[in-house]
Design an enzyme around this catalytic site. Structure first.
Site, short mmCIF file in Angstrom:
data_model
loop_
_atom_site.label_atom_id
_atom_site.label_comp_id
_atom_site.label_asym_id
_atom_site.label_seq_id
_atom_site.Cartn_x
_atom_site.Cartn_y
_atom_site.Cartn_z
N GLY A 141 17.41 -11.74 -8.75
CA GLY A 141 17.57 -13.18 -8.69
C GLY A 141 18.45 -13.73 -7.60
N GLU B 93 17.96 -5.41 -10.21
CA GLU B 93 16.51 -5.51 -9.95
C GLU B 93 16.24 -6.53 -8.85
OE1 GLU B 93 15.08 -6.86 -13.72
OE2 GLU B 93 15.56 -4.99 -14.77
N GLY C 222 14.72 -8.29 -5.72
CA GLY C 222 13.49 -8.19 -4.96
C GLY C 222 13.62 -9.00 -3.68
N ARG C 223 13.71 -10.32 -3.89
CA ARG C 223 13.76 -11.24 -2.75
C ARG C 223 14.93 -10.95 -1.81
NH1 ARG C 223 11.77 -16.60 -3.42
NH2 ARG C 223 12.09 -16.30 -5.64
N ARG D 285 3.31 -19.91 -1.77
CA ARG D 285 4.58 -20.49 -2.23
C ARG D 285 4.73 -21.98 -1.93
NH1 ARG D 285 9.16 -19.16 -0.98
NH2 ARG D 285 9.99 -19.16 -3.08
N TYR E 255 5.20 -23.83 -5.35
CA TYR E 255 6.59 -24.20 -5.69
C TYR E 255 7.17 -25.25 -4.73
CZ TYR E 255 6.16 -19.35 -7.44
OH TYR E 255 5.75 -18.18 -8.01
N CYS F 18 -10.33 -25.76 1.38
CA CYS F 18 -10.80 -27.11 1.05
C CYS F 18 -10.03 -27.71 -0.11
CB CYS F 18 -12.28 -27.05 0.73
SG CYS F 18 -13.16 -26.20 2.03
N GLU F 19 -8.75 -27.90 0.07
CA GLU F 19 -7.90 -28.55 -0.93
C GLU F 19 -6.77 -29.22 -0.18
OE1 GLU F 19 -6.30 -26.61 -4.28
OE2 GLU F 19 -8.01 -25.25 -4.49
N TYR G 123 7.18 -12.09 -2.23
CA TYR G 123 6.27 -13.02 -2.88
C TYR G 123 5.33 -13.69 -1.86
CZ TYR G 123 9.78 -12.17 -6.41
OH TYR G 123 10.64 -11.56 -7.28
#
Ligand code: LLP
Length: 427
Positions: free
Chosen positions: A246, A280, A282-283, A319, A323, A351-352, A380
Site C-alpha cells: 500500500g 506485500e 507492489g506499487r 487506470r 480511477y 470507441c468510448e 497495475y
C-alpha cells in the site's frame, strides 16, 4: 520536465535528448517491438527491492504483490534478489513458482480462494495462507485435514482505518469486504487454534493502495499489535506480522513518506514484539520502474479541443479511465528548451469517450508519428490490460543495462483468433 523530476529517475532519463531506460533509448525499443509497449527497468526494480529490505536491516521479508506486475521475468528478477511473492490466485501461484520463487517465500492472500486454490496452496506448502473469513478458515481446515497437511495461517483483520486513498482501492474500512473485523478477530484465532490442519502463526493487515502518509498505516499497525498481544495472552503463539503493501509513490506531485521513515515507524510500533515481519508492497517496487510507450497517430483540431490520438488505448492502460488516475505523459524525444506548452486531450482509438488518458493536459507540441511515454506505468499497467476492441494484448519489455528483451510478445491476429471456437452447429 527535467530528468531529476521524472518519476523513475535516474534509471528513466533523457540521455542526449532521448528518453531512455537505463542505457536503452525508448525509441530503439519502439523500432524493434512496434507500439504500444510496456518497458521496465530491471535496475530500478533491484534498487527499490534492496532499499526496502535495507530499511529493515534485511530482517523483513518482502513478498512482492504479484497483482501489480505479474510478468514472469519481472518475478524471476525480484525472486533472484531474494523477494518472496504475495499471491491472490492459483494463476499467480503458478507464475511465482514458474519464476523460481520458492514456496517458503509465498503468501496467499484474497477473500475468495476456491477449494481448488486452497488445495494447490497446501500441496505447494506455502509459507503462509492469509485467511479472511470464518467460512474460509473452516474450509481450509477441512481440506488440509483431508490432505494430511497443516496450513500456516495468518488471519487478515480489518482494522477500520481510513487509508485516505481512492475509494476503489481502499480496503481497511469496516464497510470494505476485506479481513475479519477487529472485534471478532480474537475469536477467530481461538477457533483457528482448535481446528485440525490449522496452525495459526500470525496477523495480517492491508488497508489499501497508493497511501501517501504514514498516519493510516500507523493507526492500523498499532491496532494489529494490540490484537497480537491479546491473542498471545490467550496462549496462541503468534510469531508473524504481515503488514501488507500500500505504500504510495509519486505519479504527479505526491509526496509519499520515505522508506526509511516508514521503516522507522514500523520498528517503533513493533518494538520488543519478537515477530517476523512480512510486507506485500507492489506499487512501491514496480510503479516507477516502467513506462507505456505509444505513438501519435493523429493530431485533430476539434471545435473546442485539440486531440492527440495515440495508438495506445484504455485497454492497454486502464487506470485513467477506471480511477481518474494521473500518469505523466512525456515526449520520447526531449522537447526544445523553448517549446511552449498548450493544453491537449490525449486519447486512444477505442470507441468510448472514457478512452481518455488526460484532459486539457499542458504538453509540448506533439507531431503525428511522434513517440510519447506514460510514466509510472510499471504497476497495475500491463496486468490490467485487455483485448477490448479486439486490439492485440500489449507487449512487455525488460531492460537490463544496454540490453532489452521482449518478455511478453505481442500476439499475432492468428493467435488471437485461435483462442476461440466455433460450435459444431455453426460449422
Ligand atoms: N496486499 C494485498 C492484500 C492487496 O490487496 C494489495 C493490493 C497489495 C498487497 C499491494 O498493494 P500495493 O503495495 O501495490 O499498493 N489496481 C489499482 C490498485 C489495486 C490494489 C489492490 N490490492 C490501481 O491501479 O491503482
Amino acid at each position: 520536465m527535467s530528468n531529476s523530476e521524472l518519476p523513475g529517475a535516474p534509471e528513466l532519463a533523457y540521455r542526449a535528448g532521448a528518453l531512455s531506460l537505463e542505457q536503452v533509448p525508448v525509441a530503439r525499443i519502439a523500432e524493434q517491438v512496434g507500439t504500444p509497449f510496456y518497458a521496465y527497468s530491471s535496475a530500478y526494480l533491484e534498487r527499490r527491492y534492496r532499499a526496502f529490505v535495507a530499511a529493515f536491516q534485511n530482517k523483513a521479508m518482502l513478498c512482492f504483490a504479484v497483482k501489480a506486475n505479474s510478468n514472469v521475468a519481472v518475478l524471476r528478477h525480484l525472486g533472484r534478489l531474494g523477494a518472496g511473492a504475495d499471491l491472490v490466485s492459483e494463476g499467480e501461484l503458478r507464475r511465482a513458482l514458474a519464476a523460481g520463487i520458492p514456496a517458503s517465500r509465498l503468501i496467499f492472500s484474497g477473500i475468495g480462494k476456491t477449494e481448488t486454490e486452497l488445495r494447490a496452496a497446501l500441496a505447494a506448502d506455502l509459507h503462509q495462507i492469509n485467511v479472511e473469513s470464518l467460512p474460509e478458515l473452516t474450509l481450509l481446515s477441512d481440506v488440509a485435514h483431508r490432505m494430511g497437511k497443516t496450513a500456516r495461517v495468518a488471519i487478515r483483520v480489518n482494522p477500520d482505518v481510513d487509508a485516505n486513498t481512492h475509494a476503489k482501492i481502499s480496503t481497511g474500512k469496516s464497510e470494505n469486504k476485506f479481513g475479519i473485523d477487529l472485534p471478532h478477530a480474537a475469536d477467530a484465532f481461538r477457533r483457528a487454534k482448535q481446528l485440525p490442519g490449522i496452525d495459526p502463526v500470525g496477523v495480517a493487515v492491508h488497508i489499501g493502495s497508493q497511501i501517501t502518509s504514514l498516519a493510516p498505516f500507523e493507526a492500523a499497525f498499532t491496532k494489529v499489535v494490540d490484537l497480537l498481544k491479546t491473542v498471545r495472552g490467550e496462549g496462541v503463539a503468534l510469531k508473524r506480522l504481515d503488514l501488507g503493501g500500500g505504500l504510495g509513490i509519486r505519479y504527479r506531485d505526491e509526496n509519499p513518506p520515505s522508506i526509511e521513515d516508514y521503516a522507522a515507524m514500523v520498528t517503533r510500533v513493533t518494538r520488543g514484539l519478537d515477530v517476523e515481519l512480512a510486507f506485500e508492497q507492489g506499487r512501491w517496487i514496480a510503479g516507477n520502474a516502467g513506462i507505456l510507450a505509444a505513438r501519435v497517430l493523429y493530431v485533430k483540431e476539434g471545435a473546442t479541443r485539440r486531440f492527440v490520438i495515440l495508438d495506445a488505448a484504455m485497454n492497454d492502460l486502464v487506470r485513467p479511465a477506471l480511477y481518474d488516475a494521473w500518469h505523466e505523459i512525456v515526449p520520447v524525444t526531449a522537447p526544445g528548451a523553448n517549446a511552449t506548452l498548450a493544453p491537449v486531450d490525449v486519447v486512444g482509438p477505442v470507441c468510448e469517450t472514457g478512452d481518455m488518458f488526460a484532459s486539457e493536459r499542458p504538453l509540448p507540441p506533439l507531431a503525428q508519428g511522434e513517440l510519447v511515454a506514460f510514466l509510472s506505468a510499471g504497476a497495475y499497467g500491463a496486468i490490467m490490460s485487455s483485448g477490448y476492441n479486439s486490439r492485440l494484448m500489449v507487449p512487455e519489455v525488460l531492460v537490463h543495462g544496454a540490453e532489452f528483451s521482449v518478455v511478453r510478445p505481442r500476439p499475432t491476429y492468428d493467435e488471437m483468433l485461435a483462442q476461440e471456437r466455433v460450435p459444431p452447429w455453426l460449422l
